[in-house]
Design a protein around this motif. Structure first.
Motif, PDB file in Angstrom:
ATOM      1  N   ASP A  16       0.842  -0.930   0.508  1.00 40.57           N
ATOM      2  CA  ASP A  16       0.100  -0.259  -0.113  1.00 40.57           C
ATOM      3  C   ASP A  16       1.055   1.466  -0.452  1.00 40.57           C
ATOM      4  O   ASP A  16       0.013   2.137  -0.484  1.00 40.57           O
ATOM      5  N   ARG A  17       2.330   0.889   0.506  1.00 40.75           N
ATOM      6  CA  ARG A  17       2.754   2.035   0.580  1.00 40.75           C
ATOM      7  C   ARG A  17       4.100   1.941  -0.452  1.00 40.75           C
ATOM      8  O   ARG A  17       5.220   2.631  -0.528  1.00 40.75           O
ATOM      9  N   SER A  18       3.345   0.948  -1.981  1.00 38.84           N
ATOM     10  CA  SER A  18       4.695   0.765  -2.512  1.00 38.84           C
ATOM     11  C   SER A  18       4.399   1.366  -4.143  1.00 38.84           C
ATOM     12  O   SER A  18       3.026   0.967  -4.390  1.00 38.84           O
ATOM     13  N   ALA A  30       7.527   3.424  -1.754  1.00 40.00           N
ATOM     14  CA  ALA A  30       7.406   4.977  -2.054  1.00 40.00           C
ATOM     15  C   ALA A  30       8.618   5.915  -1.606  1.00 40.00           C
ATOM     16  O   ALA A  30       9.576   6.894  -2.396  1.00 40.00           O
ATOM     17  N   ARG A  31       8.409   5.704  -0.681  1.00 38.99           N
ATOM     18  CA  ARG A  31       9.660   6.429   0.406  1.00 38.99           C
ATOM     19  C   ARG A  31      10.815   6.640   0.342  1.00 38.99           C
ATOM     20  O   ARG A  31      12.159   7.171  -0.527  1.00 38.99           O
ATOM     21  N   CYS A  32      11.009   5.510  -0.173  1.00 36.99           N
ATOM     22  CA  CYS A  32      12.744   4.742  -0.201  1.00 36.99           C
ATOM     23  C   CYS A  32      12.926   4.849  -1.782  1.00 36.99           C
ATOM     24  O   CYS A  32      14.180   4.951  -2.506  1.00 36.99           O
ATOM     25  N   THR A  33      12.137   4.942  -2.487  1.00 41.34           N
ATOM     26  CA  THR A  33      12.832   5.267  -4.314  1.00 41.34           C
ATOM     27  C   THR A  33      12.318   6.385  -4.064  1.00 41.34           C
ATOM     28  O   THR A  33      13.958   6.637  -5.073  1.00 41.34           O
ATOM     29  N   GLY A  34      12.060   7.579  -3.207  1.00 42.98           N
ATOM     30  CA  GLY A  34      12.499   8.828  -3.186  1.00 42.98           C
ATOM     31  C   GLY A  34      13.550   8.938  -3.177  1.00 42.98           C
ATOM     32  O   GLY A  34      14.469   9.732  -4.079  1.00 42.98           O
ATOM     33  N   GLU A  35      14.320   8.114  -1.744  1.00 43.63           N
ATOM     34  CA  GLU A  35      15.652   8.458  -1.460  1.00 43.63           C
ATOM     35  C   GLU A  35      16.766   8.109  -2.046  1.00 43.63           C
ATOM     36  O   GLU A  35      18.075   8.399  -2.899  1.00 43.63           O
ATOM     37  N   LEU A  36      16.330   7.247  -2.947  1.00 43.34           N
ATOM     38  CA  LEU A  36      16.881   5.998  -4.132  1.00 43.34           C
ATOM     39  C   LEU A  36      17.139   7.177  -4.816  1.00 43.34           C
ATOM     40  O   LEU A  36      18.210   7.940  -5.860  1.00 43.34           O
ATOM     41  N   ILE A  37      16.314   7.660  -5.550  1.00 43.28           N
ATOM     42  CA  ILE A  37      15.844   8.457  -6.797  1.00 43.28           C
ATOM     43  C   ILE A  37      16.735   9.725  -5.730  1.00 43.28           C
ATOM     44  O   ILE A  37      17.974  10.257  -6.998  1.00 43.28           O
ATOM     45  N   MET A  61      16.043  18.239   4.653  1.00 43.14           N
ATOM     46  CA  MET A  61      15.299  16.624   5.069  1.00 43.14           C
ATOM     47  C   MET A  61      14.467  17.054   5.919  1.00 43.14           C
ATOM     48  O   MET A  61      13.626  16.040   5.980  1.00 43.14           O
ATOM     49  N   ALA A  62      14.049  17.984   6.223  1.00 38.82           N
ATOM     50  CA  ALA A  62      12.791  18.442   7.332  1.00 38.82           C
ATOM     51  C   ALA A  62      11.802  17.959   6.547  1.00 38.82           C
ATOM     52  O   ALA A  62      11.135  17.042   7.639  1.00 38.82           O
ATOM     53  N   PRO A  63      11.250  17.786   5.802  1.00 36.18           N
ATOM     54  CA  PRO A  63       9.813  17.282   5.344  1.00 36.18           C
ATOM     55  C   PRO A  63       9.371  15.939   5.499  1.00 36.18           C
ATOM     56  O   PRO A  63       8.315  15.840   5.814  1.00 36.18           O
ATOM     57  N   MET A  64      10.699  15.028   5.105  1.00 34.42           N
ATOM     58  CA  MET A  64      10.518  13.701   5.126  1.00 34.42           C
ATOM     59  C   MET A  64      10.141  13.146   6.544  1.00 34.42           C
ATOM     60  O   MET A  64       9.284  12.466   7.115  1.00 34.42           O
ATOM     61  N   VAL A  65      11.356  14.082   7.272  1.00 28.72           N
ATOM     62  CA  VAL A  65      10.657  13.532   8.636  1.00 28.72           C
ATOM     63  C   VAL A  65      10.209  14.204   9.584  1.00 28.72           C
ATOM     64  O   VAL A  65       9.521  13.455  10.094  1.00 28.72           O
ATOM     65  N   ILE A  66       9.336  15.276   9.183  1.00 25.96           N
ATOM     66  CA  ILE A  66       7.880  16.038   9.568  1.00 25.96           C
ATOM     67  C   ILE A  66       7.151  14.504   9.141  1.00 25.96           C
ATOM     68  O   ILE A  66       6.388  14.470  10.045  1.00 25.96           O
ATOM     69  N   ASP A  67       7.411  14.157   8.027  1.00 25.79           N
ATOM     70  CA  ASP A  67       5.928  13.694   7.356  1.00 25.79           C
ATOM     71  C   ASP A  67       6.070  12.673   8.420  1.00 25.79           C
ATOM     72  O   ASP A  67       5.068  11.726   8.003  1.00 25.79           O
ATOM     73  N   GLY A  68       7.698  12.025   8.101  1.00 26.40           N
ATOM     74  CA  GLY A  68       7.303  10.624   9.024  1.00 26.40           C
ATOM     75  C   GLY A  68       6.528  10.411  10.528  1.00 26.40           C
ATOM     76  O   GLY A  68       6.195   9.370  10.790  1.00 26.40           O
ATOM     77  N   PHE A  69       7.176  11.660  11.257  1.00 31.59           N
ATOM     78  CA  PHE A  69       6.945  11.517  12.542  1.00 31.59           C
ATOM     79  C   PHE A  69       4.976  11.844  12.638  1.00 31.59           C
ATOM     80  O   PHE A  69       3.826  11.114  13.783  1.00 31.59           O
ATOM     81  N   VAL A  70       4.842  12.631  11.916  1.00 27.03           N
ATOM     82  CA  VAL A  70       3.067  13.236  11.576  1.00 27.03           C
ATOM     83  C   VAL A  70       2.061  11.993  11.376  1.00 27.03           C
ATOM     84  O   VAL A  70       1.651  11.141  12.321  1.00 27.03           O
ATOM     85  N   GLN A  71       3.339  11.075  10.667  1.00 27.50           N
ATOM     86  CA  GLN A  71       2.924   9.457  10.307  1.00 27.50           C
ATOM     87  C   GLN A  71       2.261   9.109  11.250  1.00 27.50           C
ATOM     88  O   GLN A  71       1.252   7.788  11.871  1.00 27.50           O
ATOM     89  N   LEU A  84       7.441   9.930  -2.388  1.00 27.87           N
ATOM     90  CA  LEU A  84       8.455  10.674  -3.071  1.00 27.87           C
ATOM     91  C   LEU A  84       9.179  11.026  -3.422  1.00 27.87           C
ATOM     92  O   LEU A  84      10.464  11.459  -2.829  1.00 27.87           O
ATOM     93  N   ILE A  85       8.509  12.253  -3.191  1.00 28.36           N
ATOM     94  CA  ILE A  85       9.029  13.806  -2.853  1.00 28.36           C
ATOM     95  C   ILE A  85       9.983  13.838  -2.148  1.00 28.36           C
ATOM     96  O   ILE A  85      10.709  14.563  -2.002  1.00 28.36           O
ATOM     97  N   THR A  86       8.627  13.994  -1.116  1.00 29.64           N
ATOM     98  CA  THR A  86       9.882  13.990   0.082  1.00 29.64           C
ATOM     99  C   THR A  86      11.541  12.741   0.593  1.00 29.64           C
ATOM    100  O   THR A  86      12.378  13.888   0.994  1.00 29.64           O
ATOM    101  N   GLY A  87      10.925  11.826   0.232  1.00 33.17           N
ATOM    102  CA  GLY A  87      12.817  10.936  -0.242  1.00 33.17           C
ATOM    103  C   GLY A  87      13.534  12.105  -1.101  1.00 33.17           C
ATOM    104  O   GLY A  87      14.516  11.662  -0.939  1.00 33.17           O
ATOM    105  N   ILE A  88      13.204  12.542  -2.090  1.00 29.48           N
ATOM    106  CA  ILE A  88      13.750  12.763  -3.331  1.00 29.48           C
ATOM    107  C   ILE A  88      14.665  13.775  -1.976  1.00 29.48           C
ATOM    108  O   ILE A  88      16.040  14.036  -2.574  1.00 29.48           O
ATOM    109  N   LEU A  89      14.126  14.409  -2.289  1.00 27.43           N
ATOM    110  CA  LEU A  89      14.594  15.996  -1.139  1.00 27.43           C
ATOM    111  C   LEU A  89      15.993  15.308  -0.438  1.00 27.43           C
ATOM    112  O   LEU A  89      16.690  15.368   0.104  1.00 27.43           O
TER     113      LEU A  89
END
Length: 130
Positions: A16-18, A30-37, A61-71, A84-89
């Motif tokens: 569900d997250r891929s 999706a997040r790890c795909t963004g990190e790899l990209i 780095m902050a958007p991914m960290v914030i998004d992850g903690f909010v979830q 994906l976008i937060t992972g790319i950043l």
């Protein structure tokens, strides 16, 4: 390759997250795909353009960290494209962070070595690694 990527990123690879391509799930979420990209983009950016200040690196780095903690802490569930976008950043910033980490290690080692060796020789050696 997929198993290596899951281990390297510590990815849960939940369906569900891929992303899916032609009915087949990506090996990482999706997040790890963004990190790899982001990592793959960050290397040439750092080599050819340079890297920003440390504060800008942390801000990327902050958007991914914030998004992850909010979830984690609420019932909010972000969509895969946001992941994906937060992972790319984050991936781009991670390359910059590694450069800062490397520079800090070289400077620290240089300070220690200057206590035991000629400072001019240590400075010359440090220049090779900076």
């Amino acid at each position: 390759m997929g198993k290596f990527l899951r281990i390297f990123f510590g990815c849960h690879a939940r369906p569900d997250r891929s992303f899916f391509f032609h009915g087949k799930q990506f090996p990482i979420c999706a997040r790890c795909t963004g990190e790899l990209i982001g990592i793959l983009l960050g290397i040439p950016i750092a080599l050819f353009i340079g890297y920003p200040s440390f504060l800008v690196t942390l801000a990327l780095m902050a958007p991914m960290v914030i998004d992850g903690f909010v979830q984690l802490l609420t019932s909010y569930e972000s969509k895969n494209y946001k992941r994906l976008i937060t992972g790319i950043l984050f991936g781009i910033a991670f390359v910059f962070f590694l450069i800062y980490f490397h520079r800090t290690c070289v400077m620290t080692a240089g300070l220690i070595l200057k206590q035991f060796m000629e400072p001019d020789k240590v400075e010359a050696a440090m220049e090779l690694f900076m």
